[in-house]
Design a protein around this motif. Structure first.
Motif, PDB file in Angstrom:
ATOM      1  N   TYR A  84      -9.889 -26.197  14.500  1.00 45.88           N
ATOM      2  CA  TYR A  84     -10.900 -27.020  15.177  1.00 45.88           C
ATOM      3  C   TYR A  84     -10.493 -27.256  16.625  1.00 45.88           C
ATOM      4  O   TYR A  84     -11.297 -27.107  17.546  1.00 45.88           O
ATOM      5  CB  TYR A  84     -11.032 -28.360  14.443  1.00 45.88           C
ATOM      6  CG  TYR A  84     -11.988 -29.346  15.083  1.00 45.88           C
ATOM      7  CD1 TYR A  84     -13.307 -29.435  14.674  1.00 45.88           C
ATOM      8  CD2 TYR A  84     -11.563 -30.186  16.109  1.00 45.88           C
ATOM      9  CE1 TYR A  84     -14.180 -30.326  15.244  1.00 45.88           C
ATOM     10  CE2 TYR A  84     -12.426 -31.082  16.704  1.00 45.88           C
ATOM     11  CZ  TYR A  84     -13.734 -31.155  16.269  1.00 45.88           C
ATOM     12  OH  TYR A  84     -14.598 -32.034  16.858  1.00 45.88           O
ATOM     13  N   VAL A  85      -9.231 -27.629  16.841  1.00 46.93           N
ATOM     14  CA  VAL A  85      -8.740 -27.892  18.189  1.00 46.93           C
ATOM     15  C   VAL A  85      -8.814 -26.625  19.044  1.00 46.93           C
ATOM     16  O   VAL A  85      -9.191 -26.668  20.213  1.00 46.93           O
ATOM     17  CB  VAL A  85      -7.301 -28.436  18.154  1.00 46.93           C
ATOM     18  CG1 VAL A  85      -6.728 -28.563  19.559  1.00 46.93           C
ATOM     19  CG2 VAL A  85      -7.277 -29.791  17.449  1.00 46.93           C
ATOM     20  N   ASP A  86      -8.471 -25.476  18.455  1.00 42.87           N
ATOM     21  CA  ASP A  86      -8.549 -24.214  19.193  1.00 42.87           C
ATOM     22  C   ASP A  86      -9.973 -23.926  19.654  1.00 42.87           C
ATOM     23  O   ASP A  86     -10.201 -23.478  20.788  1.00 42.87           O
ATOM     24  CB  ASP A  86      -8.057 -23.057  18.312  1.00 42.87           C
ATOM     25  CG  ASP A  86      -6.557 -23.072  18.111  1.00 42.87           C
ATOM     26  OD1 ASP A  86      -5.863 -23.787  18.873  1.00 42.87           O
ATOM     27  OD2 ASP A  86      -6.071 -22.382  17.198  1.00 42.87           O
ATOM     28  N   ARG A  87     -10.936 -24.149  18.780  1.00 45.64           N
ATOM     29  CA  ARG A  87     -12.335 -23.909  19.144  1.00 45.64           C
ATOM     30  C   ARG A  87     -12.775 -24.850  20.256  1.00 45.64           C
ATOM     31  O   ARG A  87     -13.494 -24.447  21.181  1.00 45.64           O
ATOM     32  CB  ARG A  87     -13.231 -24.071  17.918  1.00 45.64           C
ATOM     33  CG  ARG A  87     -13.043 -23.006  16.857  1.00 45.64           C
ATOM     34  CD  ARG A  87     -13.973 -23.223  15.670  1.00 45.64           C
ATOM     35  NE  ARG A  87     -13.697 -22.285  14.602  1.00 45.64           N
ATOM     36  CZ  ARG A  87     -14.193 -21.046  14.537  1.00 45.64           C
ATOM     37  NH1 ARG A  87     -15.004 -20.638  15.499  1.00 45.64           N
ATOM     38  NH2 ARG A  87     -13.883 -20.247  13.529  1.00 45.64           N
ATOM     39  N   LEU A  88     -12.356 -26.100  20.157  1.00 48.26           N
ATOM     40  CA  LEU A  88     -12.727 -27.075  21.171  1.00 48.26           C
ATOM     41  C   LEU A  88     -12.112 -26.716  22.525  1.00 48.26           C
ATOM     42  O   LEU A  88     -12.785 -26.781  23.564  1.00 48.26           O
ATOM     43  CB  LEU A  88     -12.258 -28.468  20.733  1.00 48.26           C
ATOM     44  CG  LEU A  88     -12.694 -29.651  21.605  1.00 48.26           C
ATOM     45  CD1 LEU A  88     -14.205 -29.731  21.665  1.00 48.26           C
ATOM     46  CD2 LEU A  88     -12.116 -30.939  21.067  1.00 48.26           C
TER      47      LEU A  88
END
Length: 548
Positions: A84-88
């Motif tokens: 999730y953090v990578d996508r954000l």
């Protein structure tokens, strides 16, 4: 996060911001030595170099604060949180890059929008500076994205220490400018028509390179914190639609707020030409350059304590809001308001007393007229510091609940106050006081915004421990008034024996500041204000640890 953990985090961040702000003052002093604090070149550079900050706050700053920390805190509580953090992060980097390219190409439009110099040569210089400075937007955004992820992982230090690198790089660059071209009073750079391509590249390039370095140093810290970022595409199923709603309202609120800044910037940029037409020397008129220096002084105490404490508290507030712990949110907010208030009330009193000598220290090579012009703006701004600190804490509470929408009406009112105040200053006051009028309008807007925010939060949280907060602020105000009275008396005595030069101003700041701090702390002890311990304990622990 425990109280001890929060305090340690705040202390680590405060130490980083303290060093950064001291270097920031040194950076301001070197820059003023290079191009002056007033005049065409200083005002043109101030407008251009402020654009990336304004654009960052408009496009990314508040949005990141509103959505990133709450989302990341939740992400790391579940599986696939790093994905999730990578996508954000990937989404954020792409948006920042696209916006930076477009806005850099729009540099002439932005300069004309945020200034009203009435001088084609000065407009052209500001536009050229802007081409060099606006790319800072991407790196400010990258710094904020990476830094907030580090904060969510409990690694607070790198985010607050990275600006030190920025300041060091800029100081070196500005120092090289002085070594090559000389000080402002002998190089002739105050006139916009004298600038060469090499001078522009060295000055503006140094400022931009500092921001690049500030973002770059966070990548090693990210790996040490156990965050191994890899680009991931696609937002479907990531949960960002909820964050996007928060971002939309945050962006709307910031857009409204920037209307006030835009009007204030145009009024400030028009002041020098209007004053010169009335026969006032250009060096004695506050413009955008003087505003930037005054704002640097205004932000110094805010950055030392309020930003550090609020950042550390925000992670806790986000967790409590997610767990529906209303009592916890109320207690955390109350603690933040009281500790911030104890510091900002004293800082306001100290800077009011020392406005002129402090300004003379920052503007080490400036004329007496420039120092007087800037110190007047400092006074009108610093009166709003306590309200600004409270408003910052209230913002964190709203962001913890991902409720940027509720802040928009407040921001509309605040922007209206600044717009009306800036226009009123231009209509009523002589041009030499227009920038001071803008500063006064900002102060009033912070007071109004903080009052409305606390009223609405009190209804939402079932109270904000208001009686206790007001009691602490009242005692702090009494202590600050008494310390200011004694400090002003000491300042008058020193002026009988000392000149008005740089060394004399440093002595005045050191002696009067020390006396006021000791008196203030002593009175708070007598009044049993425990928040003083919360403010000083982390620092004392670090000092004791260093002695061992």
């Amino acid at each position: 996060m425990t109280d001890d953990g929060m305090r340690r985090g705040a202390a680590l961040m405060a130490s980083g911001t303290a060093v950064s702000r001291v270097l920031g003052l040194l950076r301001g002093m070197v820059m003023v030595s290079a191009i002056g604090a007033t005049g065409q070149a200083a005002d043109a550079f101030a407008v251009a170099n402020n654009l990336p900050n304004v654009l960052y706050m408009l496009l990314a700053g508040g949005v990141l604060n509103a959505i990133l920390v709450p989302q990341v805190v939740r992400a790391y509580k579940r599986k696939a949180g790093q994905e999730y953090v990578d996508r954000l992060l990937t989404f954020g980097f792409v948006v920042l890059a696209g916006a930076t390219v477009v806005l850099t190409l729009l540099a002439p439009v932005l300069v004309n929008l945020y200034s009203n110099f009435g001088n084609p040569t000065q407009d052209a210089l500001a536009t050229t500076f802007a081409y060099w400075c606006i790319p800072q937007l991407f790196f400010y955004g990258a710094y904020a994205l990476l830094g907030q992820v580090l904060n969510a992982r409990g690694s607070f230090g790198p985010y607050m220490w990275a600006p030190v690198v920025n300041n060091v790089v800029a100081i070196v660059g500005f120092g090289v400018f002085i070594a090559v071209f000389g000080l402002w009073d002998s190089s002739g750079v105050t006139d916009a028509s004298t600038w060469t391509g090499g001078q522009i590249a060295l000055l503006a390039g140094s400022a931009t390179l500092g921001v690049v370095a500030q973002a770059a140093v966070l990548f090693p810290a990210l790996r040490r914190a156990g965050v191994h970022y890899r680009p991931r595409w696609g937002l479907r199923g990531s949960g960002l639609s909820t964050a996007g709603g928060v971002a939309t309202w945050t962006l709307l609120g910031l857009t409204v707020g920037q209307v006030g800044y835009l009007v204030g910037s145009r009024v400030s940029s028009a002041a020098p030409a209007a004053a010169v037409a009335d026969g006032v020397p250009a060096s004695a008129v506050a413009g955008p350059g003087a505003y930037s220096v005054a704002f640097l002084i205004f932000m110094l105490p805010h950055s030392l304590v309020t930003v550090s404490l609020a950042t550390a508290l925000f992670t806790r507030l986000s967790g409590q809001a997610h767990d529906a712990d209303v009592a916890g949110v109320r207690a955390t907010l109350s603690s933040g308001l009281r500790v911030v208030g104890v510091f900002t009330v004293f800082a306001t009193a100290a800077i009011l007393v020392l406005a002129l000598p402090l300004t003379r220290v920052v503007l080490a090579t400036a004329t007496a007229g420039s120092a007087d012009a800037v110190s007047t703006v400092v006074i009108t701004m610093i009166l709003g510091l306590p309200a600004f600190g409270a408003w910052s804490m209230f913002q964190r509470a709203y962001y913890a609940y991902e409720d940027a929408r509720a802040m928009v009406p407040i921001q509309v009112v605040m922007a209206a106050v600044v717009v009306v105040g800036a226009w009123a200053a231009q209509l009523i006051l002589r041009p030499t006081l227009w920038v001071a009028g803008v500063g006064a309008a900002m102060t009033v807007s912070y007071v109004v915004g903080a009052w409305i925010a606390q009223w609405r939060l009190r209804r939402r949280l079932g109270g904000i421990d208001g009686a206790r907060v007001l009691q602490v602020i009242a005692r702090a105000t009494l202590a600050a008034v008494l310390s200011a009275a004694l400090g002003f008396g000491v300042l008058l005595l020193l002026r009988l024996w000392l000149s008005t030069g740089l060394v004399a101003s440093i002595i005045q700041c050191a002696v009067v500041g020390t006396v006021m701090a000791l008196v203030y702390a002593g009175i708070l002890r007598l009044l049993r204000v425990k928040e003083l311990d919360n403010l000083l304990l982390p620092l004392l622990r670090r000092l004791r640890g260093g002695r061992r």
